[in-house]
Motif scaffolding. Structure first.
Motif, PDB file in Angstrom:
ATOM      1  N   HIS A   6     -10.760 -40.457  38.679  1.00 29.13           N
ATOM      2  CA  HIS A   6     -10.723 -41.534  37.417  1.00 29.13           C
ATOM      3  C   HIS A   6      -9.358 -41.521  36.777  1.00 29.13           C
ATOM      4  O   HIS A   6      -8.955 -40.746  36.256  1.00 29.13           O
ATOM      5  CB  HIS A   6     -11.839 -41.211  36.443  1.00 29.13           C
ATOM      6  N   ALA A   7      -8.510 -42.293  37.181  1.00 26.20           N
ATOM      7  CA  ALA A   7      -7.534 -42.577  36.831  1.00 26.20           C
ATOM      8  C   ALA A   7      -6.996 -43.889  36.358  1.00 26.20           C
ATOM      9  O   ALA A   7      -7.609 -44.815  37.015  1.00 26.20           O
ATOM     10  CB  ALA A   7      -6.243 -41.930  37.708  1.00 26.20           C
ATOM     11  N   HIS A   8      -5.831 -44.309  35.587  1.00 24.77           N
ATOM     12  CA  HIS A   8      -5.407 -45.620  35.224  1.00 24.77           C
ATOM     13  C   HIS A   8      -3.993 -45.525  35.371  1.00 24.77           C
ATOM     14  O   HIS A   8      -3.163 -45.578  34.532  1.00 24.77           O
ATOM     15  CB  HIS A   8      -5.708 -46.124  33.775  1.00 24.77           C
ATOM     16  N   LEU A   9      -3.475 -45.445  36.744  1.00 26.50           N
ATOM     17  CA  LEU A   9      -2.068 -45.191  37.069  1.00 26.50           C
ATOM     18  C   LEU A   9      -1.306 -46.577  37.066  1.00 26.50           C
ATOM     19  O   LEU A   9      -0.078 -46.511  36.917  1.00 26.50           O
ATOM     20  CB  LEU A   9      -1.922 -44.869  38.547  1.00 26.50           C
ATOM     21  N   ASP A  10      -2.084 -47.664  36.709  1.00 25.24           N
ATOM     22  CA  ASP A  10      -1.208 -48.903  36.553  1.00 25.24           C
ATOM     23  C   ASP A  10      -1.170 -49.185  35.041  1.00 25.24           C
ATOM     24  O   ASP A  10      -0.439 -50.221  34.706  1.00 25.24           O
ATOM     25  CB  ASP A  10      -2.244 -50.168  37.040  1.00 25.24           C
ATOM     26  N   ALA A  11      -1.509 -48.213  33.981  1.00 21.94           N
ATOM     27  CA  ALA A  11      -1.392 -48.375  32.562  1.00 21.94           C
ATOM     28  C   ALA A  11       0.318 -48.589  32.258  1.00 21.94           C
ATOM     29  O   ALA A  11       1.057 -48.312  32.904  1.00 21.94           O
ATOM     30  CB  ALA A  11      -1.905 -47.309  32.024  1.00 21.94           C
ATOM     31  N   SER A  12       0.385 -49.319  31.273  1.00 27.55           N
ATOM     32  CA  SER A  12       1.862 -49.636  30.875  1.00 27.55           C
ATOM     33  C   SER A  12       2.441 -48.431  30.461  1.00 27.55           C
ATOM     34  O   SER A  12       3.767 -48.432  30.606  1.00 27.55           O
ATOM     35  CB  SER A  12       1.675 -50.826  29.688  1.00 27.55           C
ATOM     36  N   GLN A  13       1.796 -47.411  30.227  1.00 31.23           N
ATOM     37  CA  GLN A  13       2.437 -45.896  29.762  1.00 31.23           C
ATOM     38  C   GLN A  13       3.281 -45.530  30.876  1.00 31.23           C
ATOM     39  O   GLN A  13       4.253 -44.821  30.712  1.00 31.23           O
ATOM     40  CB  GLN A  13       1.744 -45.098  29.430  1.00 31.23           C
ATOM     41  N   TYR A  14       3.101 -46.089  32.296  1.00 34.11           N
ATOM     42  CA  TYR A  14       3.870 -45.478  33.159  1.00 34.11           C
ATOM     43  C   TYR A  14       4.861 -46.705  33.706  1.00 34.11           C
ATOM     44  O   TYR A  14       5.296 -46.533  34.948  1.00 34.11           O
ATOM     45  CB  TYR A  14       2.886 -45.265  34.444  1.00 34.11           C
ATOM     46  N   ASP A  15       5.073 -47.752  33.096  1.00 30.89           N
ATOM     47  CA  ASP A  15       6.004 -48.709  33.604  1.00 30.89           C
ATOM     48  C   ASP A  15       7.468 -48.285  33.816  1.00 30.89           C
ATOM     49  O   ASP A  15       8.028 -48.708  34.778  1.00 30.89           O
ATOM     50  CB  ASP A  15       6.019 -49.918  32.697  1.00 30.89           C
ATOM     51  N   THR A  65      -8.859 -37.223  35.485  1.00 25.99           N
ATOM     52  CA  THR A  65      -7.790 -37.067  33.958  1.00 25.99           C
ATOM     53  C   THR A  65      -8.071 -38.161  33.141  1.00 25.99           C
ATOM     54  O   THR A  65      -7.915 -38.001  32.088  1.00 25.99           O
ATOM     55  CB  THR A  65      -6.434 -37.216  34.625  1.00 25.99           C
ATOM     56  N   ASP A  66      -8.712 -39.378  33.714  1.00 27.24           N
ATOM     57  CA  ASP A  66      -8.565 -40.406  32.978  1.00 27.24           C
ATOM     58  C   ASP A  66      -7.343 -40.803  32.291  1.00 27.24           C
ATOM     59  O   ASP A  66      -7.250 -41.484  31.423  1.00 27.24           O
ATOM     60  CB  ASP A  66      -9.685 -40.486  31.695  1.00 27.24           C
ATOM     61  N   CYS A  67      -6.118 -40.430  33.015  1.00 25.70           N
ATOM     62  CA  CYS A  67      -5.030 -40.630  32.672  1.00 25.70           C
ATOM     63  C   CYS A  67      -4.619 -42.257  32.531  1.00 25.70           C
ATOM     64  O   CYS A  67      -5.006 -43.054  33.374  1.00 25.70           O
ATOM     65  CB  CYS A  67      -3.979 -39.848  33.541  1.00 25.70           C
ATOM     66  N   PRO A  68      -3.912 -42.276  31.558  1.00 21.58           N
ATOM     67  CA  PRO A  68      -2.882 -41.608  30.611  1.00 21.58           C
ATOM     68  C   PRO A  68      -3.623 -41.203  29.139  1.00 21.58           C
ATOM     69  O   PRO A  68      -2.856 -40.700  28.479  1.00 21.58           O
ATOM     70  CB  PRO A  68      -1.989 -42.715  30.177  1.00 21.58           C
ATOM     71  N   TYR A  69      -4.964 -41.322  29.126  1.00 25.54           N
ATOM     72  CA  TYR A  69      -5.717 -40.805  28.137  1.00 25.54           C
ATOM     73  C   TYR A  69      -6.367 -39.137  28.215  1.00 25.54           C
ATOM     74  O   TYR A  69      -6.120 -38.745  29.569  1.00 25.54           O
ATOM     75  CB  TYR A  69      -6.754 -41.724  27.683  1.00 25.54           C
ATOM     76  N   LEU A  70      -6.751 -38.735  27.456  1.00 29.58           N
ATOM     77  CA  LEU A  70      -7.620 -37.371  27.152  1.00 29.58           C
ATOM     78  C   LEU A  70      -6.864 -36.440  27.812  1.00 29.58           C
ATOM     79  O   LEU A  70      -7.323 -35.519  28.600  1.00 29.58           O
ATOM     80  CB  LEU A  70      -8.788 -37.676  27.810  1.00 29.58           C
ATOM     81  N   THR A  71      -5.499 -36.123  27.688  1.00 26.54           N
ATOM     82  CA  THR A  71      -4.478 -35.226  27.906  1.00 26.54           C
ATOM     83  C   THR A  71      -4.930 -34.061  27.725  1.00 26.54           C
ATOM     84  O   THR A  71      -5.413 -33.562  26.707  1.00 26.54           O
ATOM     85  CB  THR A  71      -3.113 -35.332  27.314  1.00 26.54           C
ATOM     86  N   PRO A  72      -5.011 -32.877  28.956  1.00 21.05           N
ATOM     87  CA  PRO A  72      -5.544 -31.545  28.879  1.00 21.05           C
ATOM     88  C   PRO A  72      -4.520 -30.532  27.893  1.00 21.05           C
ATOM     89  O   PRO A  72      -3.296 -30.926  27.789  1.00 21.05           O
ATOM     90  CB  PRO A  72      -5.900 -30.926  30.063  1.00 21.05           C
ATOM     91  N   HIS A  73      -4.978 -29.667  27.362  1.00 21.61           N
ATOM     92  CA  HIS A  73      -4.273 -28.484  26.615  1.00 21.61           C
ATOM     93  C   HIS A  73      -3.488 -27.946  27.908  1.00 21.61           C
ATOM     94  O   HIS A  73      -4.163 -27.811  29.037  1.00 21.61           O
ATOM     95  CB  HIS A  73      -5.099 -27.633  26.080  1.00 21.61           C
ATOM     96  N   PRO A  74      -2.091 -27.733  27.903  1.00 20.82           N
ATOM     97  CA  PRO A  74      -1.552 -27.584  26.671  1.00 20.82           C
ATOM     98  C   PRO A  74      -0.306 -28.804  26.375  1.00 20.82           C
ATOM     99  O   PRO A  74       0.585 -28.736  25.208  1.00 20.82           O
ATOM    100  CB  PRO A  74      -0.343 -26.364  27.002  1.00 20.82           C
TER     101      PRO A  74
END
Length: 257
Positions: free
Chosen positions: A8-17, A204-213
């Motif tokens: 589960h990822a959101h690779l097209d999110a604006s955070q990666y532009d 990951t649900d990236c770019p959200y829910l970032t794991p430690h550290p």
């Protein structure tokens, strides 16, 4: 190096532009061999499809997010159905209920959720469930609509073990992300410990829910390795075994040969 599946990822999110290709390359370098990217509204479905067509190891899920359900228009469900014939589309999602963000009335969320479960049964695709503060209604609607016929994934599961058992009984996999790496995440760790290995997935649900550290910073698909390490520790198995099992489970769920 272990082979990992970020389900589960959101690779097209604006955070990666600014660095999308580099971020995807880092995932590959970290051992990520498969990714399912999620298109969940009118804007992200086309960009998700473009990524799936650009990279042979990235697949697509298409659906309508509950937060966006109020914006679903006539023809959108038919559009999703038409995309399900694409060879890279492996699931309908993410769909479900979200009672945290007060953007779509509950009755509309319920209607859109039910319509997409019925569509999944029509096209024989698994579903990816988004559930935020709606555990009882999620389970009830899945049961009423006979969702066990197609099964799917409880994405980034945050419910109790009792809820997890109900979902397992309906042919669902339970997926975990960054929160299992947090020190205070007692409940998801306990649930993960109890989930059978043949029903376990990581994401990951990236770019959200970032794991430690890296918590508090932008997440990316490469960090699924950190989720895998924590999951292996909680299950008391090796990282290699955890990676192999979750890869096999993901391929089976999404019917990726």
């Amino acid at each position: 190096m272990v082979k990992l599946f970020d389900t589960h990822a959101h690779l097209d999110a604006s955070q990666y532009d600014e660095d999308r290709d580099e971020m995807i390359a880092r995932a590959k370098e970290a051992g990520v061999e498969l990714i399912v990217n999620i298109g969940f509204d009118r804007q992200t479905i086309p960009t998700t499809m473009a990524l799936a067509e650009k990279y042979d190891w990235i697949y697509a899920a298409v659906g309508w997010h509950p937060v966006e359900s109020i914006h679903m228009q006539e023809g959108d469900l038919e559009w999703i159905e038409s995309l399900c014939s694409h060879p890279k589309v492996v699931a309908i999602g993410e769909i479900g209920l979200d009672y945290h963000w007060d953007t779509s009335p509950k009755d509309i969320q319920h209607q859109v959720f039910r319509e997409q479960i019925r569509l999944a049964k029509k096209v024989n695709k698994p579903i990816i469930i988004h559930n935020r503060d709606a555990h009882q209604d999620i389970v009830r609607i899945l049961q009423e609509e006979g969702a066990e016929e197609v099964g799917g994934i409880m994405h980034c599961f945050s419910g109790s073990w009792e809820t997890a058992k109900q979902c397992l009984d309906m042919n669902f996999y339970i997926s975990f992300g960054g929160p299992i790496t947090f020190k205070n995440a007692r409940v998801p760790k306990e649930v993960l410990k109890n989930v059978p290995l043949d029903r376990l997935l990581i994401e990951t649900d990236c770019p959200y829910l970032t794991p430690h550290p890296y918590r508090g910073k932008r997440n990316e698909s490469a960090y699924v390795s950190l989720v895998a390490e924590s999951a292996a520790q909680i299950k008391e198995i090796s990282l290699e075994e955890l990676a192999t099992i979750t890869m096999q489970n993901g391929k089976k769920c999404f019917r990726i040969m």
